[in-house]
Scaffold this motif. Structure first.
Motif, mmCIF file in Angstrom:
data_model
loop_
_atom_site.group_PDB
_atom_site.id
_atom_site.type_symbol
_atom_site.label_atom_id
_atom_site.label_comp_id
_atom_site.label_asym_id
_atom_site.label_seq_id
_atom_site.Cartn_x
_atom_site.Cartn_y
_atom_site.Cartn_z
ATOM 1 N N LEU A 97 4.249 -6.492 7.231
ATOM 2 C CA LEU A 97 3.326 -5.325 7.445
ATOM 3 C C LEU A 97 4.017 -4.287 6.619
ATOM 4 N N LYS A 98 5.190 -3.790 6.664
ATOM 5 C CA LYS A 98 5.609 -2.889 6.020
ATOM 6 C C LYS A 98 5.673 -2.984 4.433
ATOM 7 N N ALA A 99 5.931 -4.102 4.041
ATOM 8 C CA ALA A 99 5.873 -4.478 2.643
ATOM 9 C C ALA A 99 4.413 -4.213 2.171
ATOM 10 N N ALA A 100 3.293 -4.564 3.085
ATOM 11 C CA ALA A 100 2.067 -4.498 2.712
ATOM 12 C C ALA A 100 1.654 -2.903 2.799
ATOM 13 N N GLY A 101 2.261 -2.128 3.373
ATOM 14 C CA GLY A 101 2.101 -0.708 3.403
ATOM 15 C C GLY A 101 0.922 -0.219 4.576
ATOM 16 N N LEU A 102 1.029 -1.108 5.552
ATOM 17 C CA LEU A 102 0.414 -0.628 6.708
ATOM 18 C C LEU A 102 1.014 0.578 7.553
#
Lengths: 353, 264
Positions: A97-102
């Motif tokens: 989720l962090k990698a996707a920038g959420l």
């Protein structure tokens, strides 16, 4: 939709070749193969973690064959979970989720939803080293789902679990699939294949030898690997219940055209009944005794099998019995003959869905 | 023929192992203990109050730290490349990394001096390296950076590649995987390398003296006091230098001995 065309992959001292199949949107495809058949190699290649020699991998008309693993949309839940040991469960699930920038709030909402779906809500602050095998698999599943994959790739997720954890995870997988997730699952365990798959593909000798529904695969096996499980030819989808209070393990299995008694400690509900063909006995006259499952039927076919002869009897459903060639002669079995069929309540094995 | 008594044989062997191990430990401890024991406490306190001693030890500590931190910026990426990637002449690069350990440090000092002297490649740049803290940092970094690179490389090698692959497959960029998976899992080895590099840099004499005599780092002050005033004056400086090194060594070890090694 995932489409794999003529894939050729070399790995170690063997290679996969002519691998072609499709997984439709929302489908659950199980890739069944013996240990060492190259199932993991195939999944890692689809995920972009191992190079392919030739062929195409397409996801929703987009050719992904050479696209970096991080943006491929094919997320792999590894056999051993591969949770990040320095992060707790929450951080593991938040990783994609962090990698996707959420945003922080979106991450929180998604984690809540995923942990509810996978039954991991109470594990959020635990470190991977403190989790059981089943818990690791459920967290790995939640983490893979957090990447919102087009196709979720599962590498033998049930392999190292005890029967309780297996049943739990199986129902989690079923729920995830029911929510619309497309899944490609590899296993060497035909129980898993039967209980979960919409379709099954059989991987043998480095290539796919058969693709079809569980009925097609197990009742008309083209592959030696599948045919080895001769008893699997007798499998029926139905419902189990326990009508007698004084015999709590004596279950009644009711399928479309079959009703029989089995001894099982499974929970009541939907599932599959497997009757090993070597457990089925044939008689010319109705057998005396306490056998609960006695049926009258007509011989449809007598087929030479790897071990003895396989006699297919129509008792409203087709039932395969494995007998010796001398028994065929002794009982004067032939196509069209009426015969009695019986099996013990302990012969049947029920797999919960 | 009588068989040897196995229990006696193993006991003798174990005794010999302990004796030999004890010899080397004694060899390490004896000079240090003698140094401390033979230094009167009053002299030690007096020396600790000496402005020149404090300045030189302080210079050694921060210059070694600066050398470690500045080198780390490129030493850690180099260690990661050596641990993870295959490239032409990789074994040559590995050997090059170890070169500062095996060449005499005086020769290293001459080499650095040649590079930074007025007519050297960097000397023409006008940056004052000779006789400055920058020169000291440079000399310290040169002789001690292999300790950091090698320790970090071992740390990265111990991180399972499959974890990094899993992280990539979950949508992380290679930079994010490095920062959030590889680096944290190798942190203990890297911290160990930092401690070693810092300690090695702080104790450097051979290479530093060719670059700068003043400002004096502690080993040069020690050498000067020994030459000028004799052993009795040099000894308390040595005790203080060892004491400061030990304090930092233990503190850094404590700070970096968190709950994780690279779980494999």
């Amino acid at each position: 939709m995932l489409s794999v065309d003529n894939l050729k992959i070399r790995g170690g001292d063997f290679q996969l070749h002519d691998i072609s199949f499709q997984v439709a949107q929302g489908e659950y495809l199980v890739l069944l193969g013996a240990s060492g058949a190259g199932k993991t190699l195939l999944l890692e290649s689809l995920a972009g973690l191992h190079p392919v020699d030739s062929g195409d991998i397409t996801v929703d008309s987009k050719n992904c064959t050479t696209i970096h693993t991080s943006i491929r949309g094919l997320t792999l839940a590894f056999q051993d979970g591969l949770l990040f040991p320095h992060m707790n469960v929450r951080e593991n699930i938040a990783f994609p989720l962090k990698a996707a920038g959420l945003s922080r709030q979106d991450q929180q909402n998604r984690i809540e939803q995923l942990t509810n779906d996978t039954g991991t809500t109470n594990l959020l602050n635990r470190k991977p080293a403190t989790l059981s095998g089943g818990e690791i698999q459920r967290v790995a599943l939640a983490r893979a789902l957090a990447a919102s994959p087009d196709v979720l790739l599962l590498d033998e997720p049930l392999v190292s679990l005890d029967s309780h954890a297996r049943t739990e995870l199986r129902s989690v997988l079923r729920r995830i699939h029911d929510s619309g997730q497309t899944i490609l699952h590899v296993t060497h365990d035909y129980d898993e294949a039967l209980s979960l798959a919409n379709r099954i593909a059989v991987l043998e000798h480095g290539t796919l030898t058969q693709i079809g529904t569980p009925d097609e695969i197990f009742q008309h096996p083209k592959s030696e690997f599948v045919a080895r499980f001769a008893g699997i030819r007798n499998f029926f989808r139905g419902v189990l219940d326990f009508p007698q209070d004084d015999a709590p393990q004596q279950g009644r299995f009711i399928a479309d055209k079959l009703e029989c008694t089995i001894l099982t400690d499974a929970s009541p509900g939907a599932g599959c009944l497997i009757l090993p063909s070597e457990e089925i006995s044939l008689f010319n006259k109705k057998p005396e005794g306490s056998a609960r499952n006695v049926f009258r039927g007509t011989i449809k076919e007598i087929i030479p099998a790897r071990l003895g002869m396989e006699v297919i009897v129509d008792i409203d459903v087709d039932l395969a019995a494995l007998v010796t060639a001398s028994s065929v002669a002794q009982l004067e079995l032939e196509t069209g003959k009426e015969i009695w069929v019986t099996y013990k309540a302990t012969a049947g094995r029920f797999i919960e869905a | 023929m009588d068989r040897p008594n196995n229990i006696t044989t193993y006991s003798n062997f174990s005794l010999m192992l302990h004796f030999l191990a004890g010899m080397v430990l004694l060899f390490i401890l004896a000079p240090l203990v003698s140094l401390v024991v033979e230094t009167p406490f009053n002299t030690l306190v007096e020396t600790a109050r000496d402005e020149e001693v404090r300045r030189s030890i302080g210079l050694s500590v921060w210059a070694a730290m600066a050398a470690t931190l500045l080198s780390g910026i490129s030493a850690i990426p180099l260690a990661y490349l050596l641990a993870r990637k295959t490239f032409p002449f990789k074994s040559l690069v590995s050997a090059l990394v170890d070169l500062p350990i095996v060449i005499p440090h005086a020769a290293a000092g001459i080499a650095i001096l040649g590079l930074f002297a007025g007519d050297g490649w960097f000397g023409r740049s006008g940056i004052p390296f000779i006789g400055s803290s920058a020169g000291i940092i440079c000399a310290m970094a040169f002789v001690s950076v292999p300790f950091l690179i090698n320790a970090a490389r071992q740390g990265f090698e111990a991180v399972p590649v499959r974890l990094e692959k899993a992280a990539l497959n979950l949508g992380a960029s290679p930079a994010r995987v490095f920062a959030t998976i590889s680096l944290p899992l190798a942190k203990r080895s890297i911290a160990g390398g930092i401690v070693l590099m810092w300690a090695r840099g702080m104790s450097e004499f051979g290479a530093v003296i060719f670059i700068t005599y003043n400002p004096k780092v502690a080993p040069i002050l020690l050498w000067e006091w020994f030459g000028t005033y004799g052993l009795d004056y040099a000894r308390p400086v040595a005790v203080l230098l060892i004491g400061v090194s030990l304090i930092f060594f233990v503190a850094l070890r404590f700070l970096t001995s968190g709950d994780h090694d690279a779980e494999r």
